[in-house]
Design an enzyme around this catalytic site. Structure first.
Site, PDB file in Angstrom:
ATOM      1  N   GLU A  77     -11.672   5.638  40.087  1.00 16.24           N
ATOM      2  CA  GLU A  77     -10.594   6.383  39.035  1.00 16.24           C
ATOM      3  C   GLU A  77     -10.680   7.615  39.256  1.00 16.24           C
ATOM      4  O   GLU A  77     -11.604   7.596  38.492  1.00 16.24           O
ATOM      5  CB  GLU A  77      -9.659   5.234  38.975  1.00 16.24           C
ATOM      6  CG  GLU A  77     -10.170   3.961  39.938  1.00 16.24           C
ATOM      7  CD  GLU A  77      -8.679   4.434  40.455  1.00 16.24           C
ATOM      8  OE1 GLU A  77      -8.023   5.003  40.617  1.00 16.24           O
ATOM      9  OE2 GLU A  77      -9.032   3.086  41.493  1.00 16.24           O
ATOM     10  N   CYS A 147      -5.549  -2.948  35.150  1.00  9.16           N
ATOM     11  CA  CYS A 147      -6.438  -1.869  35.064  1.00  9.16           C
ATOM     12  C   CYS A 147      -6.662  -0.246  34.379  1.00  9.16           C
ATOM     13  O   CYS A 147      -7.446   0.404  34.103  1.00  9.16           O
ATOM     14  CB  CYS A 147      -7.263  -1.890  36.860  1.00  9.16           C
ATOM     15  SG  CYS A 147      -8.178  -3.386  36.936  1.00  9.16           S
ATOM     16  N   HIS A 171     -12.891   0.932  40.976  1.00 11.01           N
ATOM     17  CA  HIS A 171     -11.730  -0.178  41.366  1.00 11.01           C
ATOM     18  C   HIS A 171     -13.236  -0.798  43.314  1.00 11.01           C
ATOM     19  O   HIS A 171     -13.795   0.072  43.788  1.00 11.01           O
ATOM     20  CB  HIS A 171     -10.740  -0.392  42.241  1.00 11.01           C
ATOM     21  CG  HIS A 171      -9.629  -0.633  41.559  1.00 11.01           C
ATOM     22  ND1 HIS A 171      -8.465   0.483  41.165  1.00 11.01           N
ATOM     23  CD2 HIS A 171      -9.015  -1.647  40.521  1.00 11.01           C
ATOM     24  CE1 HIS A 171      -7.528  -0.470  40.271  1.00 11.01           C
ATOM     25  NE2 HIS A 171      -8.061  -1.118  39.557  1.00 11.01           N
TER      26      HIS A 171
HETATM   27  N1  PCA Z   1      -7.654  -5.520  39.182  1.00 15.01           N
HETATM   28  C1  PCA Z   1      -6.241  -5.443  38.588  1.00 15.01           C
HETATM   29  C2  PCA Z   1      -6.594  -6.290  36.549  1.00 15.01           C
HETATM   30  C3  PCA Z   1      -7.264  -6.987  36.556  1.00 15.01           C
HETATM   31  C4  PCA Z   1      -8.220  -6.173  38.480  1.00 15.01           C
HETATM   32  O1  PCA Z   1      -9.269  -7.057  38.621  1.00 15.01           O
HETATM   33  C5  PCA Z   1      -5.343  -4.080  38.415  1.00 15.01           C
HETATM   34  O2  PCA Z   1      -6.439  -3.183  39.059  1.00 15.01           O
HETATM   35  O3  PCA Z   1      -4.885  -3.804  37.396  1.00 15.01           O
END
Ligand code: PCA
Length: 214
Positions: A77, A147, A171
């Site tokens: 990200e 996240c 992610h």
């Molecule tokens: N993904 C979510 C929150 C926890 C996770 O593993 C997100 O992308 O916000």
């Protein structure tokens, strides 16, 4: 040097969160103290957890991981924004956090910046994963759910209180077992855990070589 690596518990009716499974399997690179934490998928609680973790461990680097179901690649990200929002982009659905909280367009930090860029080396992280043959890319949005909140809070705390701390978020896609029972499984991406662990282990090694002298 110290690296704090975080994953998340399962959410949205899943029984497993790949980020948690990865964190359990990562090994400390040579010369690194690796601290592992699994965070709740809760806006309020993660805020408290991060404050405590940074205070307690005084890490040099914070790397947080989370699931982005549907993405094909492991994505690093670029940016976290000052918004908590559980409404889908077209407004048709809400995804409460694991404590039932349903913030819509709420600021995370009143005094915080509109957004913070990651302070980790984006392209190098993507490249070390790709070199291992694993699909990886940059993402220009961490969303507006927990996240993004965790990435934002960590970078906010770094900016305000721990200026030497480097921080960022990655992610990861679904695991194959998460989509196996789904009717749309042909169309939903997944990645084996082994590949995700290999990729993230490479990222840790990179972070060790980048920051071992700080
Ligand atoms: N993904 C979510 C929150 C926890 C996770 O593993 C997100 O992308 O916000």
């Amino acid at each position: 040097m110290k690296i704090l690596v975080t994953g998340f518990e399962p959410f949205n009716n899943e029984k497993i969160n790949p980020s948690e499974e990865i964190v359990h399997r990562l090994k400390a690179p040579m010369g690194v103290t690796l601290i592992k934490e699994i965070l709740p998928v809760e806006f309020e609680k993660t805020k408290v957890c991060l404050r405590e973790l940074l205070q307690l461990h005084q890490p040099d680097v914070v790397l947080s991981l989370g699931q982005a179901g549907g993405r094909e690649e492991i994505t690093v990200e670029r940016v976290a924004i000052n918004i908590n929002n559980v409404k889908s982009s077209n407004g048709s659905k809400m995804l409460p956090d694991n404590a039932g909280a349903v913030p819509v367009d709420e600021q995370i930090e009143k005094e915080g910046e509109t957004a913070y860029f990651t302070t980790l080396p984006l392209w190098k992280m993507v490249e070390v994963m790709q070199k291992k043959g694993i699909s990886a890319a940059i993402s220009n949005s961490a969303g507006t759910y927990v996240c993004n909140h965790v990435m934002y809070e960590t970078l906010y705390l770094a900016a305000e209180k721990y200026p030497h701390v480097k921080a960022g978020f990655i992610h990861v896609p679904f695991l194959p077992e998460q989509i196996a029972h789904r009717e749309d499984k042909e169309r939903v991406a997944a990645m084996p855990l082994e590949d995700m662990v290999t990729a993230l282990q490479e990222v840790l090694e990179l972070l060790m070589t980048e920051y071992r002298f700080i």
